[in-house]
Design a protein around this motif. Structure first.
Motif, PDB file in Angstrom:
ATOM      1  N   GLU A 157     -44.558   2.204  24.407  1.00 32.18           N
ATOM      2  CA  GLU A 157     -45.158   3.475  23.744  1.00 32.18           C
ATOM      3  C   GLU A 157     -45.979   3.197  22.706  1.00 32.18           C
ATOM      4  OE1 GLU A 157     -41.786   5.845  22.440  1.00 32.18           O
ATOM      5  OE2 GLU A 157     -40.810   6.118  24.606  1.00 32.18           O
ATOM      6  N   THR A 158     -47.154   4.033  22.885  1.00 30.85           N
ATOM      7  CA  THR A 158     -48.178   3.808  21.724  1.00 30.85           C
ATOM      8  C   THR A 158     -47.791   4.300  20.353  1.00 30.85           C
ATOM      9  OG1 THR A 158     -49.365   5.796  22.142  1.00 30.85           O
ATOM     10  CG2 THR A 158     -50.084   3.949  23.372  1.00 30.85           C
ATOM     11  N   SER A 159     -46.717   4.961  20.366  1.00 30.61           N
ATOM     12  CA  SER A 159     -46.036   5.473  18.953  1.00 30.61           C
ATOM     13  C   SER A 159     -45.435   4.353  18.231  1.00 30.61           C
ATOM     14  CB  SER A 159     -45.260   6.510  19.252  1.00 30.61           C
ATOM     15  OG  SER A 159     -44.077   6.026  19.993  1.00 30.61           O
ATOM     16  N   PRO A 184     -49.176  -3.257  34.399  1.00 35.19           N
ATOM     17  CA  PRO A 184     -48.651  -2.400  35.696  1.00 35.19           C
ATOM     18  C   PRO A 184     -47.400  -1.888  35.147  1.00 35.19           C
ATOM     19  CG  PRO A 184     -49.537  -4.597  36.235  1.00 35.19           C
ATOM     20  CD  PRO A 184     -49.627  -4.417  34.876  1.00 35.19           C
ATOM     21  N   GLY A 185     -47.066  -0.599  35.265  1.00 29.79           N
ATOM     22  CA  GLY A 185     -45.819   0.254  34.984  1.00 29.79           C
ATOM     23  C   GLY A 185     -46.339   0.732  33.837  1.00 29.79           C
ATOM     24  N   ASP A 186     -47.485   1.210  33.412  1.00 25.41           N
ATOM     25  CA  ASP A 186     -47.799   1.799  32.512  1.00 25.41           C
ATOM     26  C   ASP A 186     -47.088   1.107  30.820  1.00 25.41           C
ATOM     27  OD1 ASP A 186     -48.951   4.104  33.649  1.00 25.41           O
ATOM     28  OD2 ASP A 186     -47.032   5.100  33.974  1.00 25.41           O
ATOM     29  N   ASP A 187     -46.960  -0.345  30.986  1.00 21.19           N
ATOM     30  CA  ASP A 187     -46.674  -1.031  29.718  1.00 21.19           C
ATOM     31  C   ASP A 187     -48.017  -1.082  28.880  1.00 21.19           C
ATOM     32  OD1 ASP A 187     -44.151  -0.612  30.253  1.00 21.19           O
ATOM     33  OD2 ASP A 187     -43.849  -2.618  31.248  1.00 21.19           O
ATOM     34  N   PHE A 188     -48.029  -1.476  27.833  1.00 19.94           N
ATOM     35  CA  PHE A 188     -49.230  -1.853  27.003  1.00 19.94           C
ATOM     36  C   PHE A 188     -49.003  -3.258  26.439  1.00 19.94           C
ATOM     37  CE2 PHE A 188     -48.863   2.799  26.593  1.00 19.94           C
ATOM     38  CZ  PHE A 188     -49.926   3.168  26.849  1.00 19.94           C
ATOM     39  N   GLU A 189     -50.057  -3.789  26.314  1.00 15.45           N
ATOM     40  CA  GLU A 189     -49.896  -5.363  25.698  1.00 15.45           C
ATOM     41  C   GLU A 189     -51.129  -5.550  24.733  1.00 15.45           C
ATOM     42  OE1 GLU A 189     -48.861  -8.935  28.082  1.00 15.45           O
ATOM     43  OE2 GLU A 189     -51.002  -9.347  27.831  1.00 15.45           O
ATOM     44  N   VAL A 190     -50.674  -5.806  23.596  1.00 13.02           N
ATOM     45  CA  VAL A 190     -51.777  -6.128  22.554  1.00 13.02           C
ATOM     46  C   VAL A 190     -51.735  -7.454  21.876  1.00 13.02           C
ATOM     47  CG1 VAL A 190     -50.104  -5.286  20.537  1.00 13.02           C
ATOM     48  CG2 VAL A 190     -52.655  -5.351  20.228  1.00 13.02           C
ATOM     49  N   THR A 191     -52.685  -8.282  21.682  1.00  9.77           N
ATOM     50  CA  THR A 191     -52.860  -9.390  21.156  1.00  9.77           C
ATOM     51  C   THR A 191     -53.278  -9.864  19.912  1.00  9.77           C
ATOM     52  OG1 THR A 191     -53.035 -10.432  23.599  1.00  9.77           O
ATOM     53  CG2 THR A 191     -53.606 -11.938  21.609  1.00  9.77           C
ATOM     54  N   TYR A 192     -52.711 -10.150  18.952  1.00 13.43           N
ATOM     55  CA  TYR A 192     -53.225 -10.341  17.706  1.00 13.43           C
ATOM     56  C   TYR A 192     -53.435 -11.782  17.096  1.00 13.43           C
ATOM     57  CZ  TYR A 192     -50.900  -5.719  16.625  1.00 13.43           C
ATOM     58  OH  TYR A 192     -50.589  -4.305  17.102  1.00 13.43           O
ATOM     59  N   GLU A 193     -54.535 -12.065  16.406  1.00 11.45           N
ATOM     60  CA  GLU A 193     -54.711 -13.266  15.809  1.00 11.45           C
ATOM     61  C   GLU A 193     -54.275 -13.150  14.463  1.00 11.45           C
ATOM     62  OE1 GLU A 193     -58.064 -15.823  14.037  1.00 11.45           O
ATOM     63  OE2 GLU A 193     -58.659 -14.926  16.022  1.00 11.45           O
ATOM     64  N   ILE A 194     -53.082 -13.966  14.026  1.00 15.74           N
ATOM     65  CA  ILE A 194     -52.434 -14.079  12.683  1.00 15.74           C
ATOM     66  C   ILE A 194     -52.638 -15.451  12.004  1.00 15.74           C
ATOM     67  CG2 ILE A 194     -51.004 -12.236  13.479  1.00 15.74           C
ATOM     68  CD1 ILE A 194     -48.603 -13.889  13.745  1.00 15.74           C
TER      69      ILE A 194
END
Length: 227
Positions: A157-159, A184-194
Motif C-alpha cells: 500500500e502506498t499509504s 506483480p500482484g500490485d505490490d510496490f518496491e522502492v530502493t533507497y540509498e542510505i
C-alpha cells in the motif's frame, strides 16, 4: 678473402643475445620486484576499505611488478626487441573496469616499481616504496570510507510510505530514493540509498514491523547504481 668455417655456420643467435645481458642482474631485478610486490600486497590488504576485497587483484599486483621488470630487462638489452614490444603492447586492450581510484594508485605503483627494478634502480624503488607504503598506511588508518547501503522495501500500500520515510529520516544521516516500481500482484518496491549512523541498522526491524511491508533488505554497495 674471408673464409667461412663450421663455427660461423652453426653460430647461434640465441647464445649471442643471451650473452648480451647479465643473468645475475636479471635475477636480482626480478627478486627485488617480487619483494616490492609483497610490500604492495601487504599495504593493499591492510588499507583496503571497499565493499568486497579481491584477493586475486591483490595477487595480480605482485605478478604485474615482476612482469613489468621482466619486460624492462628484456628491452634494455635489445633495441629491436624494445620496438617489437611497443608494437605488441599497443594492441592489448584491458576490459576490466577499475571503479576505485585507489586501485589505480596501486596498479601504477606496481608498474613503476617493476620499471625501476628492471632498470636497476633498486635503492630508489626501495626508498620510494617504503615512503609510499607509509603514507598509504598512515592516511588509510585515519580515513574511513563511508560506503552507502541500499535499502529495498517491498510493500502493498502506498499509504505506508510516509511511515517508512519517517523511520528512515529519524535513524540515518542521509537518504534518497533511487528507484520505485510496481511488482506483480500490485505490490510496490522502492530502493533507497542510505548512509547509516555509526553502523546502526536496527531501524530495519521497525520498517519490517510496519503493517503492509512484506520485505526489507539492506545491501552494501560501492556507490554505482543502474536503475
Amino acid at each position: 678473402m674471408d673464409t667461412v668455417n663450421f663455427d660461423d655456420i652453426f653460430k647461434s643467435s640465441i647464445l649471442e643475445k643471451t650473452s648480451s645481458f647479465s643473468i645475475v642482474d636479471s635475477v636480482i631485478g626480478l627478486l627485488a620486484a617480487f619483494i616490492i610486490g609483497l610490500l604492495i600486497y601487504y599495504v593493499y590488504k591492510k588499507t583496503f576499505s571497499g565493499v568486497i576485497y579481491s584477493h586475486t587483484f591483490n595477487i595480480s599486483l605482485i605478478i604485474m611488478s615482476m612482469a613489468t621488470a621482466l619486460i624492462i630487462i628484456g628491452i634494455s638489452s635489445n633495441v629491436m626487441l624494445s620496438l617489437g614490444m611497443v608494437g605488441a603492447l599497443s594492441i592489448v586492450r584491458f576490459r576490466t573496469p577499475i571503479k576505485d581510484p585507489m586501485d589505480i594508485v596501486y596498479l601504477f605503483w606496481a608498474i613503476v616499481s617493476g620499471i625501476l627494478c628492471g632498470a636497476g634502480f633498486i635503492p630508489l624503488v626501495i626508498i620510494g616504496s617504503i615512503l609510499i607504503g607509509g603514507v598509504l598506511i598512515l592516511f588509510g588508518s585515519r580515513i574511513r570510507v563511508e560506503n552507502p547501503y541500499l535499502l529495498v522495501v517491498r510493500y502493498d500500500e502506498t499509504s505506508i510510505e510516509k511511515s517508512m520515510e519517517h523511520i528512515i529520516s529519524k535513524h540515518v544521516k542521509k537518504h534518497s530514493v533511487k528507484s520505485k516500481s510496481i511488482m506483480p500482484g500490485d505490490d510496490f518496491e522502492v530502493t533507497y540509498e542510505i548512509r547509516v549512523k555509526e553502523n546502526d541498522m536496527s531501524f530495519i526491524n521497525n520498517i519490517s514491523n510496519i503493517e503492509g511491508v512484506k520485505s526489507a533488505i539492506m545491501l552494501s554497495y560501492d556507490g554505482n547504481f543502474t536503475a
